[in-house]
Every structure is written in C-alpha cells, then in structure tokens.
Design a protein around this motif. Structure first.
Motif, PDB file in Angstrom:
ATOM      1  N   TYR A  50       0.961  -1.291   0.030  1.00  0.00           N
ATOM      2  CA  TYR A  50      -0.040   0.092  -0.121  1.00  0.00           C
ATOM      3  C   TYR A  50       0.982   1.280  -0.181  1.00  0.00           C
ATOM      4  O   TYR A  50       1.864   1.295   0.733  1.00  0.00           O
ATOM      5  CB  TYR A  50      -0.832   0.129   1.166  1.00  0.00           C
ATOM      6  N   ASP A  52      -0.063   4.111   1.262  1.00  0.00           N
ATOM      7  CA  ASP A  52      -0.230   4.895   2.534  1.00  0.00           C
ATOM      8  C   ASP A  52       0.588   4.330   3.742  1.00  0.00           C
ATOM      9  O   ASP A  52       0.785   5.066   4.652  1.00  0.00           O
ATOM     10  CB  ASP A  52      -1.451   4.881   2.803  1.00  0.00           C
ATOM     11  N   LEU A  69      -3.140   1.796  -9.357  1.00  0.00           N
ATOM     12  CA  LEU A  69      -4.230   1.477  -8.689  1.00  0.00           C
ATOM     13  C   LEU A  69      -4.776   0.070  -8.653  1.00  0.00           C
ATOM     14  O   LEU A  69      -4.573  -0.618  -9.794  1.00  0.00           O
ATOM     15  CB  LEU A  69      -5.201   2.334  -9.263  1.00  0.00           C
ATOM     16  N   ASN A  70      -5.185  -0.469  -7.345  1.00  0.00           N
ATOM     17  CA  ASN A  70      -5.996  -1.863  -7.811  1.00  0.00           C
ATOM     18  C   ASN A  70      -7.362  -1.566  -7.901  1.00  0.00           C
ATOM     19  O   ASN A  70      -8.002  -0.459  -8.269  1.00  0.00           O
ATOM     20  CB  ASN A  70      -5.867  -2.522  -6.532  1.00  0.00           C
ATOM     21  N   ARG A  72     -10.217  -1.629  -6.584  1.00  0.00           N
ATOM     22  CA  ARG A  72     -11.008  -0.716  -5.769  1.00  0.00           C
ATOM     23  C   ARG A  72     -10.372   0.435  -5.745  1.00  0.00           C
ATOM     24  O   ARG A  72     -10.903   1.486  -5.039  1.00  0.00           O
ATOM     25  CB  ARG A  72     -10.615  -1.258  -4.423  1.00  0.00           C
ATOM     26  N   THR A  74      -7.805   1.627  -4.778  1.00  0.00           N
ATOM     27  CA  THR A  74      -6.509   2.142  -3.667  1.00  0.00           C
ATOM     28  C   THR A  74      -5.295   1.997  -4.324  1.00  0.00           C
ATOM     29  O   THR A  74      -4.944   1.295  -5.264  1.00  0.00           O
ATOM     30  CB  THR A  74      -6.465   0.804  -2.733  1.00  0.00           C
ATOM     31  N   THR A  75      -4.429   3.093  -3.941  1.00  0.00           N
ATOM     32  CA  THR A  75      -3.202   3.375  -4.592  1.00  0.00           C
ATOM     33  C   THR A  75      -2.120   2.584  -3.970  1.00  0.00           C
ATOM     34  O   THR A  75      -1.980   2.493  -2.770  1.00  0.00           O
ATOM     35  CB  THR A  75      -2.533   4.902  -4.267  1.00  0.00           C
TER      36      THR A  75
END
Ligand SMILES: N[C@@H](Cc1c[nH]c[nH+]1)C(=O)O
Length: 399
Positions: A50, A52, A69-70, A72, A74-75
């Motif tokens: 991830y 984050d 990006l996945n 969903r 999410t980065t």
C-alpha cells in the motif's frame, strides 16, 4: 508517445540472459550463505504494497515511487526497498518474536528514474536488517557483514565510507540554527557529492567567519579514526558530539572484527533515505564510480508500524556487482546432448533419467536419420550470446 514496437521495453528495466542469470544466482547464493553464517534468516515479501503504509514509510520521494491502482481504486506501490516492508512484517506477523531479529533478503526493487541518467528502474538487492539492537556493536556487525558479503560476491577491492546523520544535523543546527532551507541546500550538496555546489551555497550565505569555518570544516572530515577527534573539535553541539562518540565505538568494534582496513570515516556522507537516524554507510568498488552497497541505522521506522525498536541494516546492489565488477567467475556446466531415434527412445530416456539422478544436465534430441546426427561438440560452439549449447554427445540410434 507513439505505440511501442514489439521488441521495446520501458526505460530502466532489463532482460537477463542465461549467462547473466547464472552469475547473478551464484552471487545471490554465496551472499545469502554468508549472511546465514552470521545468523540471518531469509524473508520474502510482496512486490506490491500500500502506498499509505509501506510506500510512505519507505521515505522514497513521490516521483521515484511506481504507483498503481488496484481494482478498488486504492493506490499501491511497487516496493522501492526492503527495509520498510520488513519493518511492517516485524511489527505484524513477527510481533511476538523476541528481539533482536536478524533477517536477510534477495529481492527486486523499483525506483522511477530520470531516463537520461541511465540508471535502473528495477534492480536487485541482497541485504539484511538487524532489528532490536541499538548498540555500536550492532552497527559494526552490519558493516562487517557488508565487507564479508562484498567479498563473498567476488568484489576484490572496495572501501566502505561511514558517516552519521546525527553529526551533520547537530553541526548544521549549530552553525545555521533554525534555517532549515539552508540546512537542506547544504545537505543536498553533500548527498550528491557535489562539494563545489556545497561551497557555492556557502559563499552565497552571510555567515560569520566562525560559522563558515565550521561548515567548510565538514569537507575535511574524511579518513581514519583520527577524524572522530577532529569532528569533536569542530562542533560542540551535543547531538554532533554524541554521534561522533557512537561512531568511534563502531570503529573500535570494526577493528576487533578485523575489517577496519576496508572502512573509512566520511562525515560528509549522508544516506539517501530520510529514515536514517544514525550511522550510514556506502561501499565503493575500485572499478566503479557508484556505490555497490549502502545502509544505516533507522531507529524511528518501526514505530510507524506500531512496534518501536531500533534497527540497522544494509543492502548490496547485486546487479551492479554483476555488471561492473564481474562478480564471481562462473563456468556453467554444459549439458550432455543425448540423441536418439524412435526405436531407441525408451532406452535413451531411461539413460537420461539415470544421468540426471547423478546430477548431470541432459538435453534430448531426436535424430531423423544418419545425416541428422550431431558428431562433434566443437561443431556446436557458436558465437551467439548464449555460447555453446552442449558439451558431450551420447547417441542411441539403430540406423
Ligand atoms: N534499504 C536501503 C538499504 C538499507 C537496509 N537497511 C538499512 N538500509 C537501500 O535500499 O539502500
């Protein structure tokens, strides 16, 4: 950008042909064995993390991170080193494990690069992390292990330069207090080994002679243990003083490890990662202008994952060793070629199995007639990048 051609690949990534893989694997094996001999156990973590969590903790600048990006939204990032992922594992899967922990790895890591710099965007690191020990001996252990690892990798002539971020931070805070902009500019000069730029930045500042002497003085702090004494003279700042005292204890332990001849103190050295909090080091091979290993102490990284503990470590830049230094000379054993016709196929396959069980590499080849038989190993020695395809020939035919 126009559509890439089929043979093109992105800048900074490369293919490894078999002879390079042979060498890389030999270096990897020798270095990991060396690390195992010091009690380090191998760990593997995912290529993707991830943004984050590990992405941020890796303290790699945003432009250097590969982000994706996945499904969903999410980065995610491709790992830019192994230190942050290992901190995550030590604080989660291994959180009950008593410290100190010694972990090793061989992994590909990714950093986006300025294309013209000719640097790799994906490269290989073989390294260790020693978590849970804040002693000078732990720092000396990883430096001594870096020496042993470079030797195991076949690097003959090299020098490891050891510095301390605490010394620089203390000295800069003393010389130009509260001027973070100036401190950063001066550090940038040091980071890029741009001593001319460093002097230029200095000349543009309005400083007292004393401040100027102190800041100029850093550039002379490169040498043996005597540098510690000079550094203590140069800055009276408490952080600078305690950092140098730590470094001098690291040096004493390095002497006892018997590796001090490979090490120099270089207080102009500043690690590439902002997670470093203590000693940092870089190893240079005589043949190459860029570092073949780097490491340092990072005592605040693990607390970002909820398990505060001091830690230190390093990694070898394994593919640079392969390219620049030659690394280990490996002479891959050529496979035996076993040629057969259909009536003798079963017998040939059984013989191949027997040879393989003895550790031979066997390559099968069906011959369609007498004129299709290979006769001499020399005849297959070709000049292509892969070299000869096989050595001895065994023939199982009835024609
Ligand atoms: N992760 C650092 C090396 C290191 C390991 N441990 C501490 N530092 C690098 O990629 O250069």
């Amino acid at each position: 950008m126009s559509k890439p051609k089929g043979f093109e690949k992105p800048a900074g990534v490369r293919d490894y042909l078999p002879f390079a893989v042979d060498k890389l694997r030999a270096i990897e094996r020798r270095v990991l064995d060396c690390m195992a001999g010091w009690g380090y156990r191998q760990i593997m973590t995912p290529t993707m993390e991830y943004y984050d969590t590990v992405g941020v903790a890796s303290s790699t600048s945003d432009q250097k991170l590969f982000k994706l990006l996945n499904n969903r939204g999410t980065t995610m990032v491709l790992r830019s080193d192994m230190t942050a992922p290992i901190a995550r594992v030590v604080a989660s899967l291994l959180k009950e494990e008593p410290l100190p922990l010694r972990l090793s790895y061989h992994a590909n890591v990714f950093r986006a690069i300025e294309e013209e710099a000719g640097r790799e965007a994906e490269f290989y690191q073989t390294g260790v992390e020693l978590v849970g020990d804040d002693s000078p001996d732990a720092d000396a252990e990883v430096i001594a292990l870096a020496v042993a690892s470079l030797q195991a990798a076949g690097v003959k002539s090299f020098k490891i330069a050891v510095g301390h971020v605490g010394f620089l931070n203390g000295l800069l805070e003393d010389a130009v207090p509260g001027r973070e902009d100036i401190q950063e500019a001066l550090k940038a000069g040091l980071l890029h080994r741009d001593f001319v730029g460093y002097r230029e930045t200095l000349s543009q500042l309005s400083l007292s002679q004393e401040q100027r002497d102190e800041l100029e003085g850093i550039l002379r702090l490169r040498g043996g243990k005597e540098i510690c004494g000079q550094a203590l003279e140069l800055s009276r700042n408490p952080l600078a003083q305690s950092s140098v005292q730590h470094l001098s204890q690291v040096w004493d332990a390095l002497e006892d490890f018997g590796v001090a001849e490979h090490v120099m103190i270089d207080l102009t050295m500043i690690g590439d990662f902002s997670y470093y909090t203590g000693m940092t080091f870089e190893g240079y091979a005589a043949e190459l202008g860029f570092p073949v290993c780097s490491g340092g102490r990072y005592d605040n990284l693990l607390q970002q994952f909820g398990r505060p503990s001091p830690a230190t470590g390093f990694s070898l830049k394994t593919n640079r060793i392969l390219d620049g230094v030659g690394g280990l000379e490996t002479e891959p054993e050529l496979p035996v070629v076993l040629q057969y016709d259909v009536p003798n196929r079963k017998r040939a396959f059984a013989e191949a199995e027997r040879l393989r069980s003895e550790g031979c590499s066997v390559l099968m080849r069906r011959a369609e007639g007498p004129e299709d038989l290979l006769s001499a190993p020399e005849s297959v020695r070709k000049a292509g990048p892969l070299g000869p395809a096989y050595g001895d020939i065994l023939t199982f035919v009835s024609f």
